[in-house]
Design a protein around this motif. Sequence first.
Motif, mmCIF file in Angstrom:
data_model
loop_
_atom_site.group_PDB
_atom_site.id
_atom_site.type_symbol
_atom_site.label_atom_id
_atom_site.label_comp_id
_atom_site.label_asym_id
_atom_site.label_seq_id
_atom_site.Cartn_x
_atom_site.Cartn_y
_atom_site.Cartn_z
ATOM 1 N N ARG A 353 0.817 -1.215 0.000
ATOM 2 C CA ARG A 353 0.000 0.000 0.000
ATOM 3 C C ARG A 353 0.849 1.262 0.000
ATOM 4 O O ARG A 353 0.336 2.357 -0.194
ATOM 5 N N ARG A 395 -7.587 -9.740 -2.486
ATOM 6 C CA ARG A 395 -7.863 -9.078 -1.205
ATOM 7 C C ARG A 395 -6.891 -7.926 -0.969
ATOM 8 O O ARG A 395 -7.274 -6.850 -0.502
ATOM 9 N N ARG A 396 -5.650 -8.144 -1.320
ATOM 10 C CA ARG A 396 -4.658 -7.073 -1.170
ATOM 11 C C ARG A 396 -4.955 -5.901 -2.118
ATOM 12 O O ARG A 396 -4.762 -4.736 -1.769
ATOM 13 N N ARG A 398 -7.961 -5.031 -3.193
ATOM 14 C CA ARG A 398 -9.105 -4.308 -2.616
ATOM 15 C C ARG A 398 -8.647 -3.401 -1.473
ATOM 16 O O ARG A 398 -9.151 -2.280 -1.317
ATOM 17 N N MET A 399 -7.725 -3.895 -0.683
ATOM 18 C CA MET A 399 -7.207 -3.107 0.431
ATOM 19 C C MET A 399 -6.526 -1.834 -0.061
ATOM 20 O O MET A 399 -6.636 -0.765 0.552
ATOM 21 N N TRP A 402 -9.239 0.639 -1.031
ATOM 22 C CA TRP A 402 -9.933 1.118 0.159
ATOM 23 C C TRP A 402 -9.099 2.172 0.888
ATOM 24 O O TRP A 402 -9.621 3.186 1.349
ATOM 25 N N TYR A 435 -7.872 -1.878 7.499
ATOM 26 C CA TYR A 435 -7.885 -2.009 6.040
ATOM 27 C C TYR A 435 -7.961 -3.479 5.636
ATOM 28 O O TYR A 435 -8.723 -3.862 4.744
ATOM 29 N N TRP A 436 -7.133 -4.317 6.282
ATOM 30 C CA TRP A 436 -7.063 -5.726 5.913
ATOM 31 C C TRP A 436 -8.377 -6.440 6.203
ATOM 32 O O TRP A 436 -8.861 -7.233 5.398
ATOM 33 N N THR A 438 -11.389 -5.064 6.434
ATOM 34 C CA THR A 438 -12.430 -4.540 5.547
ATOM 35 C C THR A 438 -12.284 -5.107 4.135
ATOM 36 O O THR A 438 -13.275 -5.310 3.424
ATOM 37 N N SER A 439 -11.049 -5.384 3.728
ATOM 38 C CA SER A 439 -10.815 -5.868 2.365
ATOM 39 C C SER A 439 -11.485 -7.201 2.085
ATOM 40 O O SER A 439 -11.692 -7.568 0.939
ATOM 41 N N ASN A 440 -11.850 -7.927 3.159
ATOM 42 C CA ASN A 440 -12.499 -9.227 2.990
ATOM 43 C C ASN A 440 -14.000 -9.162 3.291
ATOM 44 O O ASN A 440 -14.659 -10.189 3.414
ATOM 45 N N LEU A 444 -16.985 -5.012 -0.046
ATOM 46 C CA LEU A 444 -15.872 -4.822 -0.998
ATOM 47 C C LEU A 444 -15.781 -5.982 -1.983
ATOM 48 O O LEU A 444 -15.403 -5.793 -3.143
#
Length: 470
Positions: A353, A395-396, A398-399, A402, A435-436, A438-440, A444
Amino acid sequence: MKVTNTGAKGGQLPMEDSTRKDSAEHEGYAGVHDPERIAETDDTNANKSRNGMLEEIVSKDNMNQAFKRVKANNGAHGIDGMKVDELLQYLKESGELLKQSILDGTYRPSPVRRVEIPKENGKKRNLGIPTVVDRVVQQAIAQVLTPIYEKQFSENSFGFRPKRSAHDAMMKSQSNVAAGYKYVVDMDLEKYFDTVNQSKLVEVLSRTVKDGRVISLIHKYLKAGVIVKHRFEETEVGVPQGGNLSPILSNIMLNELDKELENRGHKFVRYADDLLIFCKSRRSAERTLENILPFIEKKLFLRVSREKTVVDEVWRVKFLGFSFYQRKGETKIRIHPKSAVKMKAKIKELTSRSNGVGNVDRAEKLRRYIMGWINYFKIADMKKLLQVTDEWMRRRIRMIYWKQWKRVKTKFAMLQSLGIHKQKAWEYANTRKSYWRTSNSPILNKSLDNNTIKGLGFLFFSDYYRQVTV
């Protein structure tokens, strides 16, 4: 190596009165007595055994082909700072002078530029970057030597050879295992490129190459030296890894080992300096290792790492990033766990990120890496690995998005634009979860679904694997 304060030789075409000494005789090489050392003033004398090979090397067609190969490969500059895109102009202006100096025996290669490449174990591998002009000359030599030596090389050798690859090496290994050879000597030649006995290499070359001027030119490249932190170091041993000549010189030297193994009736597969010798029992493998060590160390003057050389079942060995397993009596190829860990570390780096890379560039870098990785490992069984990796990578990604949306207002607007109902969008825009985590979330996963991520330019391992294996 002997270290001196002498600077790099100036220019690509040194004068005839150069004081550089190009002797193959080195006192006290690793304490080993070598009765077969050859001085350049003897069997490598430029006036002996002329048969026109040097003229073939510097011929217009061969040099043009060499130039095209160097240009296509691009690469970093050498100690003179000349870049590949400056090469054509240089050859137009000085090509004839370069050719004549090679034919006269007055050409002196420049030292290579030392570059250190990190290895997986935390150590570093030394690379020697020649000047672009030296790369052209080396490539020209390699182009003439390759068809000559290809006739001599073993069918069990696969590295740096035309129409042969790591895939071929793995397929040959797989057939050996399937035939019942389930124990291996996994040979590790310690710092191979850095420890080649140059005199032995010259002696081996001289058996086939009868144009002494070519031997002399190759020997000059071996002795050209290296620049390390602006200081010149002599290269008394080794073949600089990174030059266009090093692959074929490596194969020429190790072909001696190949022939010895064949004469002893062993099944083996070699890719550059990676070697597996296949046996039917552990005891047989232990005897094989014990019996071949004297030849490698006392005849070829190479070093075998006792720590890294092992005798084991083939299922426990890593070879070229792969390993083997057995299912329903069949021998199959898979990704070695260490290779999977290395791949995940690279994906983590590319999807960081905070690496300062824009999303477009990130998607392109990921695409290039995924395509290269799959093209190399595609012969292995890895569908489950790729599926799990893709889920984690998405997933990463999406993070990343976000985090980039940052403010509540931006998150709210973006979620709505991606089809999330206003109430849910507002709820998630105000979440305090990490963040991690929420990414799952379902939100999202729904807003930045797989198709949306693909539309942003990202490539998935599984998709590309299906493309290249159909």
